[in-house]
Motif scaffolding. Sequence first.
Motif, mmCIF file in Angstrom:
data_model
loop_
_atom_site.group_PDB
_atom_site.id
_atom_site.type_symbol
_atom_site.label_atom_id
_atom_site.label_comp_id
_atom_site.label_asym_id
_atom_site.label_seq_id
_atom_site.Cartn_x
_atom_site.Cartn_y
_atom_site.Cartn_z
ATOM 1 N N THR A 7 0.821 -1.196 0.000
ATOM 2 C CA THR A 7 0.000 0.000 0.000
ATOM 3 C C THR A 7 0.859 1.252 0.000
ATOM 4 N N GLY A 8 1.895 1.263 0.834
ATOM 5 C CA GLY A 8 2.756 2.419 0.889
ATOM 6 C C GLY A 8 3.412 2.709 -0.445
ATOM 7 N N ALA A 9 3.895 1.665 -1.110
ATOM 8 C CA ALA A 9 4.532 1.848 -2.404
ATOM 9 C C ALA A 9 3.542 2.352 -3.442
ATOM 10 N N LEU A 10 2.343 1.781 -3.437
ATOM 11 C CA LEU A 10 1.336 2.209 -4.398
ATOM 12 C C LEU A 10 0.919 3.648 -4.156
ATOM 13 N N ALA A 11 0.760 4.004 -2.889
ATOM 14 C CA ALA A 11 0.351 5.371 -2.577
ATOM 15 C C ALA A 11 1.361 6.380 -3.105
ATOM 16 N N LEU A 160 -11.061 -1.816 -10.099
ATOM 17 C CA LEU A 160 -12.519 -1.835 -10.068
ATOM 18 C C LEU A 160 -13.051 -0.702 -9.191
ATOM 19 N N ALA A 161 -12.410 -0.469 -8.054
ATOM 20 C CA ALA A 161 -12.863 0.601 -7.164
ATOM 21 C C ALA A 161 -12.854 1.950 -7.866
ATOM 22 N N THR A 162 -11.836 2.187 -8.685
ATOM 23 C CA THR A 162 -11.756 3.445 -9.422
ATOM 24 C C THR A 162 -12.949 3.610 -10.350
ATOM 25 N N MET A 163 -13.334 2.533 -11.027
ATOM 26 C CA MET A 163 -14.495 2.572 -11.907
ATOM 27 C C MET A 163 -15.766 2.883 -11.121
ATOM 28 N N LEU A 187 -6.463 3.922 -1.710
ATOM 29 C CA LEU A 187 -7.873 4.024 -2.089
ATOM 30 C C LEU A 187 -8.296 5.479 -2.243
ATOM 31 N N HIS A 188 -7.781 6.348 -1.407
ATOM 32 C CA HIS A 188 -8.094 7.771 -1.509
ATOM 33 C C HIS A 188 -7.377 8.410 -2.684
ATOM 34 N N GLU A 189 -6.070 8.207 -2.762
ATOM 35 C CA GLU A 189 -5.275 8.896 -3.768
ATOM 36 C C GLU A 189 -5.513 8.367 -5.178
#
Length: 266
Positions: A7-11, A160-163, A187-189
């Motif tokens: 998560t940290g890397a993706l953020a 999917l969440a972005t969609m 999820l926020h960013e």
Amino acid sequence: MAAVAATGALALAWALTGCSTPPATVTLPPPGALPDYQLGDAYDPEAGVGVVGRDRGASPASGMYSICYINGFQTQPGEIESWPSGLLLQRDGETVFDPDWPDEALLDTSTAERRQRISDVVVEWVEGCAESGFDAVEFDNLDSYTRSHGALTLENNLALATMLVDAAHAAGLAAGQKNAAEDAPALHEHAGFDFAVTEECAVYEECGAYEAVYGEHVIDIEYADDLPRSFAEMCADDRSPASMVLRDRNLVTPGDEGYVFELCPR
């Protein structure tokens, strides 16, 4: 631990491209509003309640901020037959179910084609929430990938969440992250979630992880069968969100055996 690191890397990777502020067309839950959570049958909220969560099949609460619950990543109990079998996650020829909710099957978010087909179904529900008059929608089981035996990834579910968040915003609804504290930054960013609806963040000492991302826009539901201390003590704890309610885990209605509803004093 692996999920937290990922998560940290993706953020960090998405920080420059993510949608971190809600569009002007949506309204966020009022900060500090006292909540009720009514995913069973709907009923008239108690005096003082300012925000209510209800299932997508219910009508919004009149005169207060209303959040529409959608299970976007697993099947709802009793609805598995309505999903094409090709969209249910399979392992060794068997459908994968949530071990804590054995009547909920995981949806297969592993490919763009399957995500689009899932979105086609869920977006209709989102639009139905908007047509019914809800102010926001919350998407449950964002963390289904953690129960997939490695078949799904955070990236799959974020796609999917972005969609789904885009569809909510297009319909004029704010989009709420449901649980998944460790994934809140991404999820926020990246997906663009506007606020959080949490279960037992005070019990598990996770509220700060949500507030670090969403500030005052965190709504917490605690359950009476799993309190490590009194609810009054939890209300007095500065680490607890201002919007917090104590409910029975089955979310039954007033008059039913086992009904619990308590708000923090103001």
